[in-house]
Design a protein around this motif. Structure first.
Motif, PDB file in Angstrom:
ATOM      1  N   VAL A   1       1.005  -1.286   0.293  1.00 38.87           N
ATOM      2  CA  VAL A   1      -0.041  -0.033   0.334  1.00 38.87           C
ATOM      3  C   VAL A   1       0.806   1.018   0.056  1.00 38.87           C
ATOM      4  CG1 VAL A   1      -1.580  -0.972   1.150  1.00 38.87           C
ATOM      5  CG2 VAL A   1      -0.237   0.052   2.376  1.00 38.87           C
ATOM      6  N   LEU A   2       2.164   1.390   0.684  1.00 38.44           N
ATOM      7  CA  LEU A   2       2.872   2.436   0.758  1.00 38.44           C
ATOM      8  C   LEU A   2       3.951   2.158   0.990  1.00 38.44           C
ATOM      9  CD1 LEU A   2       3.119   5.586   0.785  1.00 38.44           C
ATOM     10  CD2 LEU A   2       2.844   5.783   2.560  1.00 38.44           C
ATOM     11  N   ASN A   3       4.832   2.268   0.093  1.00 35.79           N
ATOM     12  CA  ASN A   3       6.544   1.939  -0.159  1.00 35.79           C
ATOM     13  C   ASN A   3       7.536   3.308   1.370  1.00 35.79           C
ATOM     14  OD1 ASN A   3       9.640   1.057  -0.577  1.00 35.79           O
ATOM     15  ND2 ASN A   3       9.264   3.400  -0.738  1.00 35.79           N
ATOM     16  N   GLU A   4       7.829   2.291   2.080  1.00 36.60           N
ATOM     17  CA  GLU A   4       8.684   3.342   2.677  1.00 36.60           C
ATOM     18  C   GLU A   4       8.009   4.654   3.898  1.00 36.60           C
ATOM     19  OE1 GLU A   4      12.460   3.799   1.059  1.00 36.60           O
ATOM     20  OE2 GLU A   4      12.492   1.521   1.321  1.00 36.60           O
ATOM     21  N   PRO A   5       6.602   4.184   4.643  1.00 29.11           N
ATOM     22  CA  PRO A   5       6.191   5.404   5.290  1.00 29.11           C
ATOM     23  C   PRO A   5       7.563   5.954   5.653  1.00 29.11           C
ATOM     24  CG  PRO A   5       5.065   3.732   5.269  1.00 29.11           C
ATOM     25  CD  PRO A   5       6.505   3.194   4.420  1.00 29.11           C
ATOM     26  N   GLU A   6       7.556   7.376   5.684  1.00 30.06           N
ATOM     27  CA  GLU A   6       8.341   8.368   6.169  1.00 30.06           C
ATOM     28  C   GLU A   6       8.111   9.852   6.608  1.00 30.06           C
ATOM     29  OE1 GLU A   6      11.871   8.839   3.592  1.00 30.06           O
ATOM     30  OE2 GLU A   6      10.415   8.888   1.634  1.00 30.06           O
ATOM     31  N   GLY A   7       8.970  10.690   6.373  1.00 34.38           N
ATOM     32  CA  GLY A   7       7.952  12.727   6.325  1.00 34.38           C
ATOM     33  C   GLY A   7       7.588  12.193   7.928  1.00 34.38           C
ATOM     34  N   LYS A   8       5.775  12.738   7.708  1.00 35.58           N
ATOM     35  CA  LYS A   8       5.459  12.657   9.096  1.00 35.58           C
ATOM     36  C   LYS A   8       5.095  12.211   9.710  1.00 35.58           C
ATOM     37  CE  LYS A   8       5.388  17.390   9.374  1.00 35.58           C
ATOM     38  NZ  LYS A   8       3.995  18.248   8.300  1.00 35.58           N
ATOM     39  N   MET A   9       5.302  10.528   8.738  1.00 32.36           N
ATOM     40  CA  MET A   9       5.181   9.402  10.082  1.00 32.36           C
ATOM     41  C   MET A   9       6.323   9.456   9.853  1.00 32.36           C
ATOM     42  SD  MET A   9       2.550   7.547   6.210  1.00 32.36           S
ATOM     43  CE  MET A   9       2.721   8.697   5.288  1.00 32.36           C
ATOM     44  N   GLY A  10       7.203   9.597  10.120  1.00 31.99           N
ATOM     45  CA  GLY A  10       8.337   9.216  10.884  1.00 31.99           C
ATOM     46  C   GLY A  10       9.727   8.964   9.636  1.00 31.99           C
ATOM     47  N   GLN A  11      10.448   9.611  10.524  1.00 35.07           N
ATOM     48  CA  GLN A  11      11.450   8.974   9.577  1.00 35.07           C
ATOM     49  C   GLN A  11      13.441   9.451  10.072  1.00 35.07           C
ATOM     50  OE1 GLN A  11      11.499  11.512   6.122  1.00 35.07           O
ATOM     51  NE2 GLN A  11      13.188  12.322   6.492  1.00 35.07           N
ATOM     52  N   TRP A  12      14.443   8.891  10.154  1.00 34.76           N
ATOM     53  CA  TRP A  12      16.021   9.329  10.944  1.00 34.76           C
ATOM     54  C   TRP A  12      15.995  10.289  11.198  1.00 34.76           C
ATOM     55  CZ3 TRP A  12      15.055   5.805  13.888  1.00 34.76           C
ATOM     56  CH2 TRP A  12      14.625   3.937  13.748  1.00 34.76           C
ATOM     57  N   SER A  13      15.532  11.043  10.090  1.00 31.52           N
ATOM     58  CA  SER A  13      16.484  13.081  10.150  1.00 31.52           C
ATOM     59  C   SER A  13      16.068  13.017   9.455  1.00 31.52           C
ATOM     60  CB  SER A  13      17.870  12.251   9.426  1.00 31.52           C
ATOM     61  OG  SER A  13      18.032  13.073   8.215  1.00 31.52           O
ATOM     62  N   GLY A  14      15.659  15.229   9.732  1.00 31.40           N
ATOM     63  CA  GLY A  14      15.127  16.001   8.476  1.00 31.40           C
ATOM     64  C   GLY A  14      14.775  16.973   9.138  1.00 31.40           C
ATOM     65  N   THR A  15      14.594  18.067   8.704  1.00 30.23           N
ATOM     66  CA  THR A  15      13.718  18.955   9.435  1.00 30.23           C
ATOM     67  C   THR A  15      13.146  19.658   9.567  1.00 30.23           C
ATOM     68  OG1 THR A  15      15.714  20.771   9.359  1.00 30.23           O
ATOM     69  CG2 THR A  15      14.081  21.411  10.233  1.00 30.23           C
ATOM     70  N   GLY A  16      11.683  19.026  10.581  1.00 30.30           N
ATOM     71  CA  GLY A  16      10.311  18.950  10.708  1.00 30.30           C
ATOM     72  C   GLY A  16       9.549  17.790  10.154  1.00 30.30           C
ATOM     73  N   TYR A  17      10.097  16.859  10.762  1.00 31.87           N
ATOM     74  CA  TYR A  17      10.066  15.287  11.157  1.00 31.87           C
ATOM     75  C   TYR A  17      10.238  14.689  11.996  1.00 31.87           C
ATOM     76  CZ  TYR A  17       9.102  15.727   6.163  1.00 31.87           C
ATOM     77  OH  TYR A  17       9.183  16.845   4.617  1.00 31.87           O
ATOM     78  N   PRO A  18       9.066  14.092  12.973  1.00 27.78           N
ATOM     79  CA  PRO A  18       9.589  13.267  14.199  1.00 27.78           C
ATOM     80  C   PRO A  18      10.197  11.760  13.805  1.00 27.78           C
ATOM     81  CG  PRO A  18       7.553  12.955  12.561  1.00 27.78           C
ATOM     82  CD  PRO A  18       7.612  13.800  12.284  1.00 27.78           C
ATOM     83  N   LEU A  19      10.648  11.671  15.120  1.00 22.92           N
ATOM     84  CA  LEU A  19      11.871  10.069  14.479  1.00 22.92           C
ATOM     85  C   LEU A  19      10.460   9.150  14.332  1.00 22.92           C
ATOM     86  CD1 LEU A  19      14.611  10.638  17.565  1.00 22.92           C
ATOM     87  CD2 LEU A  19      14.800   9.708  14.202  1.00 22.92           C
ATOM     88  N   PRO A  20      10.930   7.696  13.768  1.00 24.87           N
ATOM     89  CA  PRO A  20       9.990   6.922  13.985  1.00 24.87           C
ATOM     90  C   PRO A  20       9.148   6.601  15.300  1.00 24.87           C
ATOM     91  CG  PRO A  20      11.840   6.410  12.642  1.00 24.87           C
ATOM     92  CD  PRO A  20      12.062   7.608  13.416  1.00 24.87           C
ATOM     93  N   THR A  21       9.947   6.710  16.034  1.00 24.34           N
ATOM     94  CA  THR A  21       9.549   6.285  17.472  1.00 24.34           C
ATOM     95  C   THR A  21       8.368   6.741  17.606  1.00 24.34           C
ATOM     96  OG1 THR A  21      11.475   7.198  18.398  1.00 24.34           O
ATOM     97  CG2 THR A  21      11.443   4.491  17.719  1.00 24.34           C
TER      98      THR A  21
END
Length: 398
Positions: free
Chosen positions: A199-219
């Motif tokens: 359904v969605l490859n590699e959820p990231e961004g607002k759904m959580g990623q390891w780095s990047g200004t304005g984005y939460p951590l995956p945890t």
């Protein structure tokens, strides 16, 4: 992960994996390196034995049965998910499928970006599919050719940064993604059960990623909740189209770019899964390029952490999958190099074979990333596709 032509994305991914190294160090790499940890750097290709072309089990139906039956496969990278020099035409892709099929692979993953990234996109900004789009016709022809060869085929929603970078759980975003997957599922509704949806490859961004200004951590709890929500939106949309989609295998991924280390965070219990984890046609897909210091395109063979680091990570995923009783596909893995000479080494070939062997032993399927670039497994430069560095033939040996 998108490896070639997307340096800016991979730059972010490289940074994110630096963050994730803490997890790797704490959970994986603390094990002493085994005797295979010293990289072997030969340029002499190892001998390979012919691999029997497997036949799929056409009676396989549930996600558990199909995931096991898929075995080892490959990604058709940088073709339908990003606007690169890799042609998305049936004529150019057919010989690639034939090459992999004759080597013994029984499934293909086709990453697809629908709403963005091309001069002309298959879907509009609201997620409405243009069923007359020429690239969609090419995709359908490729899907049906692979299915005719008795292979499993997986398609997904790949980059879709319009969603990942901005998703807030609102009805506006949910409705667009619902519209998108309703259109995809309806278009492919009559295809057999050997076609799978991720359904969605590699959820990231607002759904959580390891780095990047304005984005939460995956945890982050909100990031995890948003990942579960968007998975359910697409899942519900697909199932609602009926027909073969009622029992088609659907895959969902954890956040943190689908990282294997997040499976037990995002899908801690069956209740965290669409359908309450009671759907026997549901599977989880995870990805791994850990540790990035070895696997990443800027990595080095000297950073090989030892075989135990890889096997223990896969076994940990398998143990959690058994706990929640949902099968797992390793949908991306690989070793890339901007300087390709390091890939023509035993340590790299052994890595691919180790991942394949360990996944199969844990009743998982695995899908190597191939972008024909930094992570390339084939070359089409001579007109006819050929394997490079003997990685695939060696990986597929028992």
């Amino acid at each position: 992960m998108k490896k070639m032509y997307l340096l800016s994305l991979k730059g972010n991914c490289g940074i994110k994996y630096l963050g994730f190294l803490l997890v790797v160090i704490l959970n994986l790499s603390c094990a002493k390196k085994d005797s295979s940890s010293a990289p072997k750097t030969t340029t002499t290709l190892p001998p390979t034995m012919p691999v029997a072309i497997p036949s799929i089990n056409t009676s396989a139906s549930t996600a558990k049965e199909i995931i096991v039956d898929m075995g080892a496969g490959f990604n058709l990278g940088n073709t339908f998910e990003t606007n690169t020099s890799n042609s998305p035409t049936f004529a150019s892709v057919k010989p690639i499928i034939d090459l992999y099929y004759n080597a013994g692979m029984r499934h293909i993953r086709i990453p697809v970006t629908w709403v963005e990234g091309f001069p002309s996109n298959i879907a509009d900004a609201n997620g409405n599919i243009n069923i007359a789009h020429p690239r969609l016709f090419e995709l359908k022809a490729i899907v049906e050719y692979a299915l005719s060869k008795k292979m499993y085929v997986e398609i997904n929603a790949h980059h879709e940064h319009w969603l990942k970078n901005n998703y807030d759980g609102s009805a506006a975003f949910d409705n667009k993604f619902k519209t998108l997957w309703t259109g995809i599922a309806t278009f492919f509704k009559d295809e057999p059960k050997q076609l799978l949806f991720d359904v969605l490859n590699e959820p990231e961004g607002k759904m959580g990623q390891w780095s990047g200004t304005g984005y939460p951590l995956p945890t982050d709890a909100t990031a995890i909740a948003l990942t579960r929500q968007i998975d359910k939106v697409a899942y519900d949309a697909i199932r609602a189209t009926g027909g073969n989609n009622t029992t088609r295998v659907i895959m969902v991924e954890p956040n943190g770019q689908g990282n294997q280390g997040m499976i037990d965070e995002v899908f801690a219990t069956k209740a965290n899964l669409p359908g309450g984890g009671l759907d026997s046609f549901l599977a989880i897909q995870v990805h791994t390029y850990d540790p990035w210091a070895f696997c990443g395109q800027t990595g080095s063979n000297t950073a090989f952490p030892g075989s135990a680091a890889f096997t223990s990570a896969i076994q940990k995923v398998a143990a959690h999958a058994a706990t929640i009783d949902v099968p797992v596909n390793y949908g991306e893995f690989g070793v890339g190099r901007t300087n390709g000479t390091e890939r023509n080494t035993d340590v790299v070939r052994d890595y691919y074979k180790l991942i394949k062997t360990t996944c199969i032993a844990q009743k998982m399927s695995c899908t190597a990333w191939d972008d024909r670039g930094w992570f390339g497994l084939i070359s089409t430069g001579g007109g006819t596709p050929v394997f490079v560095n003997n990685i695939v033939p060696y990986m597929l040996q028992p």
